[in-house]
Design an enzyme around this catalytic site. Structure first.
Site, PDB file in Angstrom:
ATOM      1  N   TYR A  32       0.815  -1.217   0.000  1.00  0.00           N
ATOM      2  CA  TYR A  32       0.000   0.000   0.000  1.00  0.00           C
ATOM      3  C   TYR A  32       0.841   1.255   0.000  1.00  0.00           C
ATOM      4  O   TYR A  32       2.059   1.197   0.185  1.00  0.00           O
ATOM      5  CB  TYR A  32      -0.949   0.002   1.209  1.00  0.00           C
ATOM      6  CG  TYR A  32      -0.265   0.365   2.522  1.00  0.00           C
ATOM      7  CD1 TYR A  32       0.557  -0.545   3.188  1.00  0.00           C
ATOM      8  CD2 TYR A  32      -0.420   1.628   3.089  1.00  0.00           C
ATOM      9  CE1 TYR A  32       1.185  -0.201   4.376  1.00  0.00           C
ATOM     10  CE2 TYR A  32       0.201   1.978   4.286  1.00  0.00           C
ATOM     11  CZ  TYR A  32       1.003   1.062   4.924  1.00  0.00           C
ATOM     12  OH  TYR A  32       1.633   1.400   6.089  1.00  0.00           O
ATOM     13  N   HIS A 101      -1.918 -20.986   0.681  1.00  0.00           N
ATOM     14  CA  HIS A 101      -0.735 -20.165   0.966  1.00  0.00           C
ATOM     15  C   HIS A 101       0.111 -19.943  -0.286  1.00  0.00           C
ATOM     16  O   HIS A 101       0.736 -18.914  -0.453  1.00  0.00           O
ATOM     17  CB  HIS A 101       0.123 -20.814   2.057  1.00  0.00           C
ATOM     18  CG  HIS A 101      -0.467 -20.707   3.433  1.00  0.00           C
ATOM     19  ND1 HIS A 101      -1.742 -21.118   3.740  1.00  0.00           N
ATOM     20  CD2 HIS A 101       0.044 -20.213   4.588  1.00  0.00           C
ATOM     21  CE1 HIS A 101      -1.996 -20.896   5.021  1.00  0.00           C
ATOM     22  NE2 HIS A 101      -0.922 -20.343   5.560  1.00  0.00           N
ATOM     23  N   LYS A 146       6.454  -2.006   1.774  1.00  0.00           N
ATOM     24  CA  LYS A 146       5.301  -1.377   2.456  1.00  0.00           C
ATOM     25  C   LYS A 146       4.122  -2.346   2.386  1.00  0.00           C
ATOM     26  O   LYS A 146       3.175  -2.167   1.614  1.00  0.00           O
ATOM     27  CB  LYS A 146       4.981  -0.009   1.833  1.00  0.00           C
ATOM     28  CG  LYS A 146       4.241   0.925   2.787  1.00  0.00           C
ATOM     29  CD  LYS A 146       4.371   2.363   2.372  1.00  0.00           C
ATOM     30  CE  LYS A 146       3.440   3.300   3.128  1.00  0.00           C
ATOM     31  NZ  LYS A 146       3.599   3.349   4.571  1.00  0.00           N
ATOM     32  N   GLU A 178      12.875   2.347  13.652  1.00  0.00           N
ATOM     33  CA  GLU A 178      11.963   3.413  13.207  1.00  0.00           C
ATOM     34  C   GLU A 178      10.712   3.395  14.073  1.00  0.00           C
ATOM     35  O   GLU A 178      10.554   2.528  14.940  1.00  0.00           O
ATOM     36  CB  GLU A 178      11.594   3.225  11.729  1.00  0.00           C
ATOM     37  CG  GLU A 178      10.849   1.934  11.454  1.00  0.00           C
ATOM     38  CD  GLU A 178      10.432   1.750  10.001  1.00  0.00           C
ATOM     39  OE1 GLU A 178      10.375   2.725   9.243  1.00  0.00           O
ATOM     40  OE2 GLU A 178      10.136   0.595   9.639  1.00  0.00           O
ATOM     41  N   LEU A 202      11.383   1.194   6.633  1.00  0.00           N
ATOM     42  CA  LEU A 202      10.795   1.664   5.382  1.00  0.00           C
ATOM     43  C   LEU A 202      11.569   2.906   4.937  1.00  0.00           C
ATOM     44  O   LEU A 202      11.837   3.803   5.734  1.00  0.00           O
ATOM     45  CB  LEU A 202       9.321   2.030   5.598  1.00  0.00           C
ATOM     46  CG  LEU A 202       8.626   2.459   4.307  1.00  0.00           C
ATOM     47  CD1 LEU A 202       8.359   1.253   3.412  1.00  0.00           C
ATOM     48  CD2 LEU A 202       7.316   3.182   4.607  1.00  0.00           C
TER      49      LEU A 202
HETATM   50  N1  PDD Z   1       3.310   5.205   7.202  1.00  0.00           N
HETATM   51  N2  PDD Z   1       7.995   3.784   8.556  1.00  0.00           N
HETATM   52  C1  PDD Z   1       6.819   3.139   8.641  1.00  0.00           C
HETATM   53  C2  PDD Z   1       6.765   1.814   9.316  1.00  0.00           C
HETATM   54  C3  PDD Z   1       5.661   3.724   8.083  1.00  0.00           C
HETATM   55  O1  PDD Z   1       4.482   3.075   8.162  1.00  0.00           O
HETATM   56  C4  PDD Z   1       5.749   5.013   7.480  1.00  0.00           C
HETATM   57  C5  PDD Z   1       4.559   5.687   6.860  1.00  0.00           C
HETATM   58  C6  PDD Z   1       6.999   5.644   7.430  1.00  0.00           C
HETATM   59  C7  PDD Z   1       7.188   6.979   6.773  1.00  0.00           C
HETATM   60  O2  PDD Z   1       7.131   6.872   5.371  1.00  0.00           O
HETATM   61  P1  PDD Z   1       6.622   8.072   4.450  1.00  0.00           P
HETATM   62  O3  PDD Z   1       7.447   9.269   4.811  1.00  0.00           O
HETATM   63  O4  PDD Z   1       6.883   7.606   3.079  1.00  0.00           O
HETATM   64  O5  PDD Z   1       5.162   8.292   4.782  1.00  0.00           O
HETATM   65  C8  PDD Z   1       8.102   4.986   7.967  1.00  0.00           C
HETATM   66  C9  PDD Z   1       2.123   5.705   6.545  1.00  0.00           C
HETATM   67  C10 PDD Z   1       1.956   7.185   6.579  1.00  0.00           C
HETATM   68  C11 PDD Z   1       0.913   4.943   7.086  1.00  0.00           C
HETATM   69  O6  PDD Z   1       1.032   3.732   7.184  1.00  0.00           O
HETATM   70  O7  PDD Z   1      -0.120   5.539   7.355  1.00  0.00           O
END
Ligand code: PDD
Length: 286
Positions: A32, A101, A146, A178, A202
């Site tokens: 996503y 699976h 992601k 993170e 990520l």
């Molecule tokens: N999440 N790390 C993780 C685990 C994340 O889920 C996200 C973003 C980020 C930051 O990535 P970016 O700057 O590309 O948004 C880092 C999104 C916003 C969410 O799941 O809603």
């Protein structure tokens, strides 16, 4: 009436249906993106869509649309939904097949869904900063994808929420990785430090914009693993994400960071980041 994008078609959101054997619904077998919209315009959409294709590729899903086609579809969606400020949520799954699976054989088309979410900028968090907790990172070893599988992230975020905090900062042993839905930065001796983009985190689009802004504005920056001890001693700490932008962290596990106020480098980066948004999307509500 709100609209959603389903497999290339824009239809009424209430008419959108998911099969009970969609592999995203059943296994979390998909990927996503969340893309920010300011003033009716997409922010860093190209980078998000490239990451979507990369995430999909890395689990063997090949998207039947080009980035150009995806961009056109989401632009039409946000215009039909009159979205001024908010997010586009977009996901791709391996499609519908009898539960197994093993990946389905043959040409099962992936399911693509996108819809819009109205969301103003989190002005209080941006100004005041947020509280956080520390928690062990119990996720898998492909956090660069992601993936829809967010259970460990959800559990970390829930733990933070139950303690009145906005985010959970995760660590593997002594190394900080993170946040549950954000990237984490510290400032040490005036240098911005953030985990290198490898399989353990990520590669945030917001993180990359920040790294670029540091480079262009003579703010010393380095991507490397840092420890919980370094986090505890940091001059400043902040997080970044599409929805949270550059958010100061003012407390970790009940201990104040920088006496509980956003630090100067964090504020400078917030400012530069806002200017970057304004370059792409026009004047912001501050
Ligand atoms: N999440 N790390 C993780 C685990 C994340 O889920 C996200 C973003 C980020 C930051 O990535 P970016 O700057 O590309 O948004 C880092 C999104 C916003 C969410 O799941 O809603």
């Amino acid at each position: 009436m709100e609209y959603a994008l389903v497999n290339g078609e824009i239809i009424g959101r209430s008419e959108a249906k998911i099969d009970v054997e969609d592999r995203g619904y059943q296994f979390g077998d998909g990927v996503y993106e969340v893309i920010r919209v300011y003033n009716g315009k997409l922010f860093t959409a190209g980078d998000h869509l490239k990451r979507l294709v990369k995430s999909a590729d890395s689990i063997g899903i090949s998207l039947p649309y080009t980035i150009q086609q995806l961009t056109e579809m989401i632009e039409e969606l946000l215009s039909k939904n009159n979205l001024e400020t908010g997010n586009i949520y977009m996901q791709v799954t391996r499609g519908v097949a009898p539960r197994n699976h093993v990946f389905p054989a043959g040409n099962v088309p992936p399911t693509l869904v996108a819809y819009t979410i109205r969301a103003v900028r989190p002005l209080d968090n941006l100004k005041i900063g947020v509280k956080t907790i520390l928690t062990e990172d119990i996720r898998w070893l492909r956090c660069d994808i992601k993936s829809l599988n967010l259970l460990a992230n959800l559990m970390a975020k829930q733990k933070a929420s139950e303690r009145g905090c906005f985010e959970a900062i995760q660590h593997r042993g002594q190394d900080v990785t993170e946040g549950s839905s954000s990237n984490i930065f510290i400032v040490k001796d005036g240098t911005v430090i953030t985990h290198e983009s490898n399989n353990l985190i990520l590669k945030g689009i917001t993180k990359d914009v920040i790294l670029d802004l540091c480079g262009k504005n003579n703010i010393p920056v380095i991507e490397r693993t840092f420890t919980v001890a370094e986090l505890d001693e940091a001059e400043e700490v902040f997080l970044s994400s599409t929805t949270a932008e550059v958010t100061p962290i003012i407390e970790i596990n009940g201990t104040k960071v920088n006496e509980g106020v956003p630090g100067p480098i964090t504020k400078k980066l917030q400012n530069l980041f806002e200017k970057e948004i304004e370059k792409q999307c026009g004047v912001l509500v501050r």
